[in-house]
Design a protein around this motif. Structure first.
Motif, PDB file in Angstrom:
ATOM      1  N   GLU A   4       0.823  -1.215   0.000  1.00  0.00           N
ATOM      2  CA  GLU A   4       0.000   0.000   0.000  1.00  0.00           C
ATOM      3  C   GLU A   4       0.862   1.274   0.000  1.00  0.00           C
ATOM      4  N   LEU A   5       2.131   1.150   0.323  1.00  0.00           N
ATOM      5  CA  LEU A   5       2.996   2.335   0.400  1.00  0.00           C
ATOM      6  C   LEU A   5       3.145   3.035  -0.943  1.00  0.00           C
ATOM      7  N   GLN A   6       2.872   2.304  -2.003  1.00  0.00           N
ATOM      8  CA  GLN A   6       2.952   2.862  -3.363  1.00  0.00           C
ATOM      9  C   GLN A   6       2.023   4.054  -3.552  1.00  0.00           C
ATOM     10  N   GLU A   7       0.938   4.093  -2.746  1.00  0.00           N
ATOM     11  CA  GLU A   7      -0.070   5.163  -2.890  1.00  0.00           C
ATOM     12  C   GLU A   7       0.446   6.523  -2.442  1.00  0.00           C
ATOM     13  N   TYR A   8       1.550   6.538  -1.680  1.00  0.00           N
ATOM     14  CA  TYR A   8       1.955   7.785  -1.029  1.00  0.00           C
ATOM     15  C   TYR A   8       3.095   8.493  -1.750  1.00  0.00           C
ATOM     16  N   ASN A   9       2.991   9.843  -1.790  1.00  0.00           N
ATOM     17  CA  ASN A   9       4.054  10.659  -2.386  1.00  0.00           C
ATOM     18  C   ASN A   9       5.149  10.960  -1.370  1.00  0.00           C
ATOM     19  N   LEU A  10       4.739  10.960  -0.079  1.00  0.00           N
ATOM     20  CA  LEU A  10       5.693  11.312   0.980  1.00  0.00           C
ATOM     21  C   LEU A  10       5.418  10.433   2.199  1.00  0.00           C
ATOM     22  N   ILE A  11       6.490   9.830   2.731  1.00  0.00           N
ATOM     23  CA  ILE A  11       6.335   8.986   3.927  1.00  0.00           C
ATOM     24  C   ILE A  11       7.338   9.440   4.986  1.00  0.00           C
ATOM     25  N   GLY A  12       6.830   9.692   6.200  1.00  0.00           N
ATOM     26  CA  GLY A  12       7.703  10.063   7.317  1.00  0.00           C
ATOM     27  C   GLY A  12       7.922   8.845   8.205  1.00  0.00           C
ATOM     28  N   PHE A  13       9.173   8.547   8.516  1.00  0.00           N
ATOM     29  CA  PHE A  13       9.507   7.384   9.354  1.00  0.00           C
ATOM     30  C   PHE A  13      10.102   7.893  10.665  1.00  0.00           C
ATOM     31  N   GLY A  14       9.505   7.555  11.819  1.00  0.00           N
ATOM     32  CA  GLY A  14      10.057   8.076  13.064  1.00  0.00           C
ATOM     33  C   GLY A  14       9.789   7.226  14.287  1.00  0.00           C
ATOM     34  N   SER A  15      10.649   7.430  15.286  1.00  0.00           N
ATOM     35  CA  SER A  15      10.480   6.781  16.604  1.00  0.00           C
ATOM     36  C   SER A  15      11.371   7.529  17.591  1.00  0.00           C
ATOM     37  N   GLY A  16      11.321   7.082  18.856  1.00  0.00           N
ATOM     38  CA  GLY A  16      12.330   7.541  19.799  1.00  0.00           C
ATOM     39  C   GLY A  16      13.663   6.924  19.390  1.00  0.00           C
ATOM     40  N   ILE A  17      14.727   7.439  20.008  1.00  0.00           N
ATOM     41  CA  ILE A  17      16.047   6.834  19.773  1.00  0.00           C
ATOM     42  C   ILE A  17      16.342   5.936  20.964  1.00  0.00           C
ATOM     43  N   TYR A  18      16.626   4.685  20.681  1.00  0.00           N
ATOM     44  CA  TYR A  18      16.898   3.689  21.726  1.00  0.00           C
ATOM     45  C   TYR A  18      18.228   3.019  21.375  1.00  0.00           C
ATOM     46  N   GLY A  19      19.214   3.183  22.254  1.00  0.00           N
ATOM     47  CA  GLY A  19      20.524   2.611  21.967  1.00  0.00           C
ATOM     48  C   GLY A  19      21.136   3.192  20.707  1.00  0.00           C
ATOM     49  N   ALA A  20      21.005   4.533  20.564  1.00  0.00           N
ATOM     50  CA  ALA A  20      21.622   5.276  19.460  1.00  0.00           C
ATOM     51  C   ALA A  20      21.083   4.949  18.067  1.00  0.00           C
ATOM     52  N   LYS A  21      19.850   4.410  18.019  1.00  0.00           N
ATOM     53  CA  LYS A  21      19.207   4.209  16.706  1.00  0.00           C
ATOM     54  C   LYS A  21      17.684   4.209  16.853  1.00  0.00           C
ATOM     55  N   HIS A  22      16.994   4.197  15.722  1.00  0.00           N
ATOM     56  CA  HIS A  22      15.530   4.124  15.776  1.00  0.00           C
ATOM     57  C   HIS A  22      15.092   2.757  16.304  1.00  0.00           C
ATOM     58  N   HIS A  23      13.809   2.664  16.632  1.00  0.00           N
ATOM     59  CA  HIS A  23      13.312   1.392  17.191  1.00  0.00           C
ATOM     60  C   HIS A  23      13.455   0.248  16.184  1.00  0.00           C
ATOM     61  N   LYS A  24      13.739  -0.912  16.711  1.00  0.00           N
ATOM     62  CA  LYS A  24      13.969  -2.108  15.897  1.00  0.00           C
ATOM     63  C   LYS A  24      12.810  -2.384  14.927  1.00  0.00           C
ATOM     64  N   ASP A  25      11.572  -2.173  15.379  1.00  0.00           N
ATOM     65  CA  ASP A  25      10.422  -2.463  14.514  1.00  0.00           C
ATOM     66  C   ASP A  25      10.433  -1.589  13.254  1.00  0.00           C
ATOM     67  N   LEU A  26      10.906  -0.354  13.418  1.00  0.00           N
ATOM     68  CA  LEU A  26      10.981   0.561  12.273  1.00  0.00           C
ATOM     69  C   LEU A  26      12.136   0.145  11.345  1.00  0.00           C
ATOM     70  N   LEU A  27      13.249  -0.234  11.956  1.00  0.00           N
ATOM     71  CA  LEU A  27      14.409  -0.678  11.160  1.00  0.00           C
ATOM     72  C   LEU A  27      14.086  -1.978  10.423  1.00  0.00           C
ATOM     73  N   ASP A  28      13.343  -2.867  11.101  1.00  0.00           N
ATOM     74  CA  ASP A  28      12.945  -4.133  10.469  1.00  0.00           C
ATOM     75  C   ASP A  28      12.003  -3.874   9.296  1.00  0.00           C
ATOM     76  N   LEU A  29      11.116  -2.877   9.471  1.00  0.00           N
ATOM     77  CA  LEU A  29      10.200  -2.534   8.370  1.00  0.00           C
ATOM     78  C   LEU A  29      11.017  -2.047   7.169  1.00  0.00           C
ATOM     79  N   ALA A  30      11.992  -1.186   7.442  1.00  0.00           N
ATOM     80  CA  ALA A  30      12.835  -0.654   6.345  1.00  0.00           C
ATOM     81  C   ALA A  30      13.489  -1.808   5.579  1.00  0.00           C
ATOM     82  N   ASP A  31      13.858  -2.858   6.302  1.00  0.00           N
ATOM     83  CA  ASP A  31      14.498  -4.018   5.660  1.00  0.00           C
ATOM     84  C   ASP A  31      13.584  -4.748   4.674  1.00  0.00           C
ATOM     85  N   ILE A  32      12.276  -4.724   4.951  1.00  0.00           N
ATOM     86  CA  ILE A  32      11.367  -5.505   4.072  1.00  0.00           C
ATOM     87  C   ILE A  32      10.624  -4.632   3.052  1.00  0.00           C
ATOM     88  N   LEU A  33      10.951  -3.339   3.017  1.00  0.00           N
ATOM     89  CA  LEU A  33      10.286  -2.460   2.042  1.00  0.00           C
ATOM     90  C   LEU A  33      10.678  -2.853   0.628  1.00  0.00           C
TER      91      LEU A  33
END
Ligand code: FMN
Length: 157
Positions: free
Chosen positions: A40-69
């Motif tokens: 469904e991400l194809q529908e969007y012109n702009l996507i914002g990706f964000g979370s708190g910083i935990y252990g000097a990086k974004h949350h694992k769930d967000l990083l894992d999502l980036a891996d499967i995009l």
């Protein structure tokens, strides 16, 4: 312009406060990484990706999502976060893993936002935490200006 915000915020819902401001300005829905159907991400012109910083990086769930995009061509995205400590170099480093993952999938990172968030992690809880009240009204105003700016720049193109 159709926008979407992907958000993971759990510690004090600090990043959620920022995402709510972005959502209003960009007229965007907010979804957790778990709620994303990558097709469904194809529908969007702009996507914002964000979370708190935990252990000097974004949350694992967000990083894992980036891996499967799926791979895209020049799709616009932005990165946002809240954290205990900020500063240009520190934020650039904290954002680097997510930035690299998104860029490797073909996303063009058009801008990045960061501000301080209330933190009671680890021993900080014994001292009443740090950055109490952050994000504050000024942070939210900066978030609003950031999103207005994004909107204007994207509408120009
Ligand atoms: C487990 C944990 C690890 C954290 N690690 C960092 C860190 O490495 N650097 C930092 O500046 N802040 C760190 N923080 C503070 C959070 O980034 C900050 O409180 C943030 O605003 C939390 O966002 P949220 O309320 O949206 O989850 C950490 C907080 C937690 C709970």
């Amino acid at each position: 312009m159709k926008s979407l915000l992907v958000l993971f915020s759990y510690h004090h819902h600090n990043t959620e406060k920022i995402a709510n401001v972005f959502a209003k300005v960009l007229d965007a829905q907010i979804k957790t990484p778990q709620q994303i159907n990558t097709e469904e991400l194809q529908e969007y012109n702009l996507i914002g990706f964000g979370s708190g910083i935990y252990g000097a990086k974004h949350h694992k769930d967000l990083l894992d999502l980036a891996d499967i995009l799926p791979q895209v061509t020049n799709r616009k995205a932005f990165i946002y976060s809240t954290s205990a400590f900020t500063g240009e170099a520190k934020v650039a480093k904290d954002h680097s893993l997510l930035r690299e993952k998104l860029q490797s999938k073909g996303y063009m990172i058009v801008d990045e936002f960061a501000c301080k968030g209330f933190n009671t992690n680890s021993f900080m809880k014994y001292f009443g935490g740090m950055n109490k009240g952050r994000p504050n009204a000024e942070d939210l105003k900066h978030a609003e200006e950031f999103a207005q700016n994004l909107k204007q720049n994207l509408q120009k193109k």
